[in-house]
Design an enzyme around this catalytic site. Structure first.
Site, PDB file in Angstrom:
ATOM      1  N   ASN A   9       0.870  -1.186   0.000  1.00  0.00           N
ATOM      2  CA  ASN A   9       0.000   0.000   0.000  1.00  0.00           C
ATOM      3  C   ASN A   9       0.904   1.232   0.000  1.00  0.00           C
ATOM      4  OD1 ASN A   9      -1.800   2.055   0.469  1.00  0.00           O
ATOM      5  ND2 ASN A   9      -2.315   1.422   2.553  1.00  0.00           N
ATOM      6  N   LYS A  11       0.101   4.299  -0.262  1.00  0.00           N
ATOM      7  CA  LYS A  11      -0.520   5.508   0.311  1.00  0.00           C
ATOM      8  C   LYS A  11      -0.291   6.680  -0.646  1.00  0.00           C
ATOM      9  CE  LYS A  11       0.072   3.311   4.727  1.00  0.00           C
ATOM     10  NZ  LYS A  11       0.246   3.406   6.166  1.00  0.00           N
ATOM     11  N   HIS A  95      -9.184   1.277   5.351  1.00  0.00           N
ATOM     12  CA  HIS A  95      -7.881   1.498   5.985  1.00  0.00           C
ATOM     13  C   HIS A  95      -8.063   2.471   7.153  1.00  0.00           C
ATOM     14  CE1 HIS A  95      -3.746   2.632   6.670  1.00  0.00           C
ATOM     15  NE2 HIS A  95      -3.401   1.553   6.012  1.00  0.00           N
ATOM     16  N   GLU A  97      -6.420   4.895   8.069  1.00  0.00           N
ATOM     17  CA  GLU A  97      -6.224   6.309   7.706  1.00  0.00           C
ATOM     18  C   GLU A  97      -7.490   6.879   7.060  1.00  0.00           C
ATOM     19  OE1 GLU A  97      -2.630   5.552   5.529  1.00  0.00           O
ATOM     20  OE2 GLU A  97      -1.628   5.081   7.426  1.00  0.00           O
ATOM     21  N   GLU A 167      -4.597  -4.482  10.902  1.00  0.00           N
ATOM     22  CA  GLU A 167      -3.561  -3.457  11.038  1.00  0.00           C
ATOM     23  C   GLU A 167      -3.797  -2.680  12.325  1.00  0.00           C
ATOM     24  OE1 GLU A 167      -1.918  -2.481   6.818  1.00  0.00           O
ATOM     25  OE2 GLU A 167      -3.482  -1.065   7.314  1.00  0.00           O
ATOM     26  N   GLY A 173       3.202   2.807  10.654  1.00  0.00           N
ATOM     27  CA  GLY A 173       4.120   3.925  10.427  1.00  0.00           C
ATOM     28  C   GLY A 173       4.848   4.377  11.679  1.00  0.00           C
ATOM     29  N   SER A 213       4.143  -1.579  10.258  1.00  0.00           N
ATOM     30  CA  SER A 213       5.611  -1.614  10.393  1.00  0.00           C
ATOM     31  C   SER A 213       6.190  -2.988  10.093  1.00  0.00           C
ATOM     32  CB  SER A 213       6.043  -1.132  11.781  1.00  0.00           C
ATOM     33  OG  SER A 213       5.627   0.210  11.978  1.00  0.00           O
TER      34      SER A 213
END
Ligand code: 13P
Length: 251
Positions: A9, A11, A95, A97, A167, A173, A213
């Protein structure tokens, strides 16, 4: 049996040239493997990336999002039908985010899942708890809720097409990864939810990916877990060498 998968991904990263360079480099060094490899570049590059990957039967292309509307006056939106029309195969939905910065919740996400399936895109549906939710020991409830509300209206045929990615938000991240044991616990829990709802055969056929990560330095322990079928990779998917390494490790 569930498929082994390594998905990248990207992003909101890479300009066009960088994007195409990355795909070329990965394809050039692609190990001989049946592991499914997925590139999820920004929308703009989907068509070109799909063209580059067309001769690789185990390499698929995913959008990072799609609209929950079919079509019409929704300025700035991209529909599932549009994504399918440029030969992408899959779409990431839910996701964290998107949930955090764009306010996407299960009702909308279940519609996105429906739209993806309507146009023959395989959904990669993401779930995961925040740090506060984990500290409050709410993570199992959160994940059950995220899965049940957005997926459990699906019939068996459609459910079989879904990939799930766990996730944990606190590991995305941040450099902090769930330990293999923490991740396996959640993956086994997800598999149990699927078994209770759809039966063992379907539950075993659904791929459940870990994301957060995940990189060559820590992937081995994660991929060794029984219910971890692969990874949804952010940062490490932007570096060809690391992404190829992860594909090798999952092969
Ligand atoms: P990182 O691998 O950069 O933590 O991102 C994970 C992720 O969000 C993939 O969707």
């Amino acid at each position: 049996m569930s498929e082994k998968i390594i998905a990248g991904n990207w992003k909101m990263n890479k300009n066009r040239n960088e994007a195409l360079d990355l795909v070329s480099s990965v394809l050039q060094d692609l190990p001989d493997t049946s592991t499914k490899v997925i590139f999820a570049p920004p929308y703009l590059y989907l068509e070109e990336v799909a063209r580059m990957c067309a001769d690789f039967s185990n390499v698929k292309v995913a959008a990072q999002n799609c609209s929950h509307f079919d079509k019409g006056a929704y300025t700035g939106e991209i529909s599932a039908q549009m994504i399918a029309s440029v030969n992408a195969d899959m779409v990431i939905i839910g996701h964290s985010e998107r949930r955090e910065y764009f306010g996407e919740e299960e009702l909308i996400l279940s519609e996105k899942v429906n739209k993806a399936l309507k146009y023959n895109l395989q959904p990669i549906y993401c779930v995961g708890e925040s740090l506060d939710q984990r500290k409050a020991e709410e993570h199992f409830d959160i994940i059950e809720n995220q899965i049940a509300k957005a997926l459990f209206h699906l019939d068996e045929e459609n459910m079989k097409k879904v990939v799930i990615a766990y996730e944990p938000v606190w590991a995305i991240g941040t450099g902090e990864t769930a330990t293999p044991e923490q991740a396996q616990k959640i993956h086994a829990f997800i598999r149990k939810l699927l078994t209770d709802q759809y039966g063992e055969e379907i539950a075993k056929s659904i791929s459940i990916l870990y994301g957060g990560s995940c990189k060559p330095a820590n992937a081995q322990g994660l991929f060794a877990q029984q219910d971890i079928d692969g990874g949804l990779i952010g940062g490490a998917s932007l570096v060809a060498e690391d992404f190829v390494k992860l594909i090798e490790m999952r092969s």
